[in-house]
Design a protein around this motif. Structure first.
Motif, PDB file in Angstrom:
ATOM      1  N   MET A   1      23.359 -42.120  50.634  1.00 19.40           N
ATOM      2  CA  MET A   1      22.575 -42.097  49.418  1.00 19.40           C
ATOM      3  C   MET A   1      23.143 -41.048  48.463  1.00 19.40           C
ATOM      4  SD  MET A   1      18.512 -41.879  49.177  1.00 19.40           S
ATOM      5  CE  MET A   1      17.818 -40.686  48.129  1.00 19.40           C
ATOM      6  N   ILE A   2      23.312 -41.410  47.234  1.00 16.25           N
ATOM      7  CA  ILE A   2      23.850 -40.505  46.222  1.00 16.25           C
ATOM      8  C   ILE A   2      22.681 -39.891  45.456  1.00 16.25           C
ATOM      9  CG2 ILE A   2      25.230 -40.352  44.127  1.00 16.25           C
ATOM     10  CD1 ILE A   2      26.826 -42.731  45.129  1.00 16.25           C
ATOM     11  N   GLU A   3      22.710 -38.554  45.373  1.00 17.51           N
ATOM     12  CA  GLU A   3      21.681 -37.851  44.598  1.00 17.51           C
ATOM     13  C   GLU A   3      22.232 -37.533  43.224  1.00 17.51           C
ATOM     14  OE1 GLU A   3      19.391 -34.528  45.979  1.00 17.51           O
ATOM     15  OE2 GLU A   3      19.466 -35.316  48.010  1.00 17.51           O
ATOM     16  N   ILE A   4      21.429 -37.789  42.228  1.00 14.05           N
ATOM     17  CA  ILE A   4      21.808 -37.475  40.855  1.00 14.05           C
ATOM     18  C   ILE A   4      20.804 -36.465  40.319  1.00 14.05           C
ATOM     19  CG2 ILE A   4      22.122 -38.375  38.541  1.00 14.05           C
ATOM     20  CD1 ILE A   4      22.796 -41.066  39.822  1.00 14.05           C
ATOM     21  N   ALA A   5      21.321 -35.308  39.905  1.00 13.00           N
ATOM     22  CA  ALA A   5      20.448 -34.278  39.357  1.00 13.00           C
ATOM     23  C   ALA A   5      20.133 -34.617  37.900  1.00 13.00           C
ATOM     24  CB  ALA A   5      21.109 -32.915  39.445  1.00 13.00           C
ATOM     25  N   LEU A   6      18.876 -34.535  37.564  1.00  8.51           N
ATOM     26  CA  LEU A   6      18.475 -34.765  36.176  1.00  8.51           C
ATOM     27  C   LEU A   6      18.871 -33.569  35.332  1.00  8.51           C
ATOM     28  CD1 LEU A   6      14.940 -36.311  36.660  1.00  8.51           C
ATOM     29  CD2 LEU A   6      17.073 -37.488  36.132  1.00  8.51           C
ATOM     30  N   LYS A   7      19.386 -33.847  34.176  1.00  8.62           N
ATOM     31  CA  LYS A   7      19.751 -32.768  33.265  1.00  8.62           C
ATOM     32  C   LYS A   7      18.572 -32.450  32.365  1.00  8.62           C
ATOM     33  CE  LYS A   7      24.674 -33.294  33.376  1.00  8.62           C
ATOM     34  NZ  LYS A   7      25.884 -33.072  32.610  1.00  8.62           N
ATOM     35  N   LYS A   8      18.523 -31.198  31.945  1.00 10.69           N
ATOM     36  CA  LYS A   8      17.467 -30.737  31.042  1.00 10.69           C
ATOM     37  C   LYS A   8      18.117 -29.874  29.977  1.00 10.69           C
ATOM     38  CE  LYS A   8      16.523 -27.467  34.704  1.00 10.69           C
ATOM     39  NZ  LYS A   8      17.105 -28.063  35.852  1.00 10.69           N
ATOM     40  N   PHE A   9      17.356 -29.563  28.948  1.00  9.67           N
ATOM     41  CA  PHE A   9      17.899 -28.745  27.883  1.00  9.67           C
ATOM     42  C   PHE A   9      18.111 -27.313  28.354  1.00  9.67           C
ATOM     43  CE2 PHE A   9      15.980 -32.119  25.266  1.00  9.67           C
ATOM     44  CZ  PHE A   9      17.098 -32.450  24.507  1.00  9.67           C
ATOM     45  N   CYS A  10      19.153 -26.693  27.866  1.00 15.71           N
ATOM     46  CA  CYS A  10      19.436 -25.283  28.100  1.00 15.71           C
ATOM     47  C   CYS A  10      18.234 -24.473  27.614  1.00 15.71           C
ATOM     48  CB  CYS A  10      20.695 -24.901  27.319  1.00 15.71           C
ATOM     49  SG  CYS A  10      21.084 -23.137  27.335  1.00 15.71           S
ATOM     50  N   GLN A  11      17.881 -23.412  28.347  1.00 16.07           N
ATOM     51  CA  GLN A  11      16.719 -22.612  27.980  1.00 16.07           C
ATOM     52  C   GLN A  11      16.986 -21.618  26.851  1.00 16.07           C
ATOM     53  OE1 GLN A  11      14.803 -20.867  31.383  1.00 16.07           O
ATOM     54  NE2 GLN A  11      14.308 -22.847  32.252  1.00 16.07           N
ATOM     55  N   LYS A  12      18.210 -21.514  26.400  1.00 16.18           N
ATOM     56  CA  LYS A  12      18.520 -20.657  25.251  1.00 16.18           C
ATOM     57  C   LYS A  12      17.873 -21.269  24.016  1.00 16.18           C
ATOM     58  CE  LYS A  12      20.709 -17.843  22.450  1.00 16.18           C
ATOM     59  NZ  LYS A  12      20.172 -16.550  22.172  1.00 16.18           N
ATOM     60  N   VAL A  13      17.074 -20.503  23.339  1.00 16.54           N
ATOM     61  CA  VAL A  13      16.380 -20.997  22.158  1.00 16.54           C
ATOM     62  C   VAL A  13      17.398 -21.526  21.151  1.00 16.54           C
ATOM     63  CG1 VAL A  13      14.896 -20.345  20.233  1.00 16.54           C
ATOM     64  CG2 VAL A  13      14.468 -19.401  22.489  1.00 16.54           C
ATOM     65  N   GLY A  14      17.161 -22.744  20.700  1.00 17.23           N
ATOM     66  CA  GLY A  14      18.018 -23.363  19.706  1.00 17.23           C
ATOM     67  C   GLY A  14      19.188 -24.152  20.267  1.00 17.23           C
ATOM     68  N   CYS A  15      19.452 -24.052  21.567  1.00 15.92           N
ATOM     69  CA  CYS A  15      20.568 -24.782  22.179  1.00 15.92           C
ATOM     70  C   CYS A  15      20.082 -26.172  22.585  1.00 15.92           C
ATOM     71  CB  CYS A  15      21.112 -24.041  23.390  1.00 15.92           C
ATOM     72  SG  CYS A  15      22.530 -24.874  24.156  1.00 15.92           S
ATOM     73  N   SER A  16      20.846 -27.181  22.246  1.00 13.01           N
ATOM     74  CA  SER A  16      20.442 -28.555  22.573  1.00 13.01           C
ATOM     75  C   SER A  16      21.340 -29.176  23.635  1.00 13.01           C
ATOM     76  CB  SER A  16      20.457 -29.416  21.308  1.00 13.01           C
ATOM     77  OG  SER A  16      21.767 -29.429  20.759  1.00 13.01           O
ATOM     78  N   LYS A  17      22.150 -28.363  24.295  1.00  9.11           N
ATOM     79  CA  LYS A  17      23.032 -28.882  25.345  1.00  9.11           C
ATOM     80  C   LYS A  17      22.220 -29.178  26.604  1.00  9.11           C
ATOM     81  CE  LYS A  17      27.198 -26.624  23.753  1.00  9.11           C
ATOM     82  NZ  LYS A  17      28.213 -25.632  24.023  1.00  9.11           N
ATOM     83  N   LEU A  18      22.647 -30.196  27.333  1.00  9.26           N
ATOM     84  CA  LEU A  18      22.003 -30.565  28.591  1.00  9.26           C
ATOM     85  C   LEU A  18      22.728 -29.907  29.754  1.00  9.26           C
ATOM     86  CD1 LEU A  18      21.357 -34.357  27.943  1.00  9.26           C
ATOM     87  CD2 LEU A  18      19.690 -32.506  27.896  1.00  9.26           C
ATOM     88  N   THR A  19      21.946 -29.534  30.783  1.00 11.54           N
ATOM     89  CA  THR A  19      22.504 -28.855  31.942  1.00 11.54           C
ATOM     90  C   THR A  19      21.673 -29.178  33.179  1.00 11.54           C
ATOM     91  OG1 THR A  19      23.089 -26.694  32.871  1.00 11.54           O
ATOM     92  CG2 THR A  19      21.172 -26.763  31.420  1.00 11.54           C
ATOM     93  N   GLU A  20      22.242 -28.959  34.339  1.00  9.14           N
ATOM     94  CA  GLU A  20      21.505 -29.107  35.593  1.00  9.14           C
ATOM     95  C   GLU A  20      20.882 -27.780  35.998  1.00  9.14           C
ATOM     96  OE1 GLU A  20      24.143 -30.787  38.492  1.00  9.14           O
ATOM     97  OE2 GLU A  20      24.489 -32.584  37.295  1.00  9.14           O
ATOM     98  N   ASP A  21      21.302 -26.692  35.369  1.00 12.99           N
ATOM     99  CA  ASP A  21      20.797 -25.351  35.659  1.00 12.99           C
ATOM    100  C   ASP A  21      19.847 -24.914  34.548  1.00 12.99           C
ATOM    101  OD1 ASP A  21      22.466 -25.048  37.985  1.00 12.99           O
ATOM    102  OD2 ASP A  21      24.161 -24.755  36.624  1.00 12.99           O
ATOM    103  N   LYS A  22      19.472 -23.637  34.573  1.00 10.76           N
ATOM    104  CA  LYS A  22      18.611 -23.124  33.507  1.00 10.76           C
ATOM    105  C   LYS A  22      19.334 -23.092  32.173  1.00 10.76           C
ATOM    106  CE  LYS A  22      15.552 -19.996  36.043  1.00 10.76           C
ATOM    107  NZ  LYS A  22      15.150 -18.591  36.153  1.00 10.76           N
ATOM    108  N   TYR A  23      20.601 -22.655  32.214  1.00 12.76           N
ATOM    109  CA  TYR A  23      21.374 -22.480  30.994  1.00 12.76           C
ATOM    110  C   TYR A  23      22.655 -23.299  31.068  1.00 12.76           C
ATOM    111  CZ  TYR A  23      18.321 -18.499  30.075  1.00 12.76           C
ATOM    112  OH  TYR A  23      17.232 -17.711  29.831  1.00 12.76           O
ATOM    113  N   CYS A  24      23.154 -23.721  29.916  1.00  8.18           N
ATOM    114  CA  CYS A  24      24.435 -24.422  29.838  1.00  8.18           C
ATOM    115  C   CYS A  24      25.550 -23.407  30.117  1.00  8.18           C
ATOM    116  CB  CYS A  24      24.606 -25.059  28.460  1.00  8.18           C
ATOM    117  SG  CYS A  24      24.801 -23.862  27.122  1.00  8.18           S
ATOM    118  N   GLU A  25      26.765 -23.904  30.210  1.00  7.88           N
ATOM    119  CA  GLU A  25      27.908 -23.023  30.481  1.00  7.88           C
ATOM    120  C   GLU A  25      28.056 -21.933  29.415  1.00  7.88           C
ATOM    121  OE1 GLU A  25      29.868 -22.750  33.192  1.00  7.88           O
ATOM    122  OE2 GLU A  25      28.516 -24.246  34.066  1.00  7.88           O
ATOM    123  N   ASP A  26      27.749 -22.262  28.166  1.00  8.05           N
ATOM    124  CA  ASP A  26      27.874 -21.281  27.084  1.00  8.05           C
ATOM    125  C   ASP A  26      26.881 -20.130  27.201  1.00  8.05           C
ATOM    126  OD1 ASP A  26      29.865 -22.858  26.032  1.00  8.05           O
ATOM    127  OD2 ASP A  26      28.597 -23.731  24.466  1.00  8.05           O
TER     128      ASP A  26
END
Length: 123
Positions: free
Chosen positions: A1-26
Motif C-alpha cells: 500500500m502506498i501512503e500519500i501525505a497530504l500537503k498543507k500551506f506553509c505556516q509562515k504568514v503570507g506564504c502560499s507554498k504547499l508542504t508536508e511539514d509545518k514550513y516549506c523549504e524556504d
C-alpha cells in the motif's frame, strides 16, 4: 500500500507554498530557530516544582474558566498564565496570573497571543 501525505500551506504568514511539514523549504529554518531560542520546558520553568503547583491549582480550580464563562462545564487540564510571563519568574509564580483552561481553549488563547493561525506575530 502506498501512503500519500497530504500537503498543507506553509505556516509562515503570507506564504502560499504547499508542504508536508509545518514550513516549506524556504521557511523551515524559522521553526528550527524558534525551537533553539525557546529552550526546553524545564529551562522555561516547567519542572517538578511547577508540576506540583499545577496539580494543586487544578484540584482547587477544576473547571475551564473560558468554557464556564460561556455556560459550559468542561474540566480544566492546563494552568494558563493570563499575562504571558515571557521568562519573568515573578509573573510565572504569581497565582493571581493563573487560570484553569481546557486544552482547546488554551491552544486558541496561545495561538492568538503568539501569532499562530495567521495572526502574524510568530517568527
Amino acid at each position: 500500500m502506498i501512503e500519500i501525505a497530504l500537503k498543507k500551506f506553509c505556516q509562515k504568514v503570507g506564504c502560499s507554498k504547499l508542504t508536508e511539514d509545518k514550513y516549506c523549504e524556504d521557511h523551515k529554518h524559522q521553526e528550527q530557530q524558534y525551537d533553539r531560542e525557546r529552550g526546553t520546558a524545564a529551562q522555561r520553568g516547567y519542572d517538578a516544582k511547577w508540576r506540583k503547583a499545577r496539580a494543586r491549582y487544578i484540584r482547587a480550580h477544576p473547571l475551564c474558566k473560558s468554557c464556564f464563562e460561556a455556560g459550559l462545564v468542561i474540566a480544566a487540564t492546563v494552568v494558563d498564565h493570563i499575562i504571558p510571563h515571557r521568562g519573568n519568574v515573578v509573573l510565572f509564580w504569581d497565582e493571581k496570573n493563573w487560570q484553569g483552561l481546557c486544552a482547546p481553549c488554551h491552544s486558541r488563547k496561545t495561538a492568538k497571543e503568539d501569532g499562530g493561525f495567521g495572526n502574524g506575530s510568530m517568527v
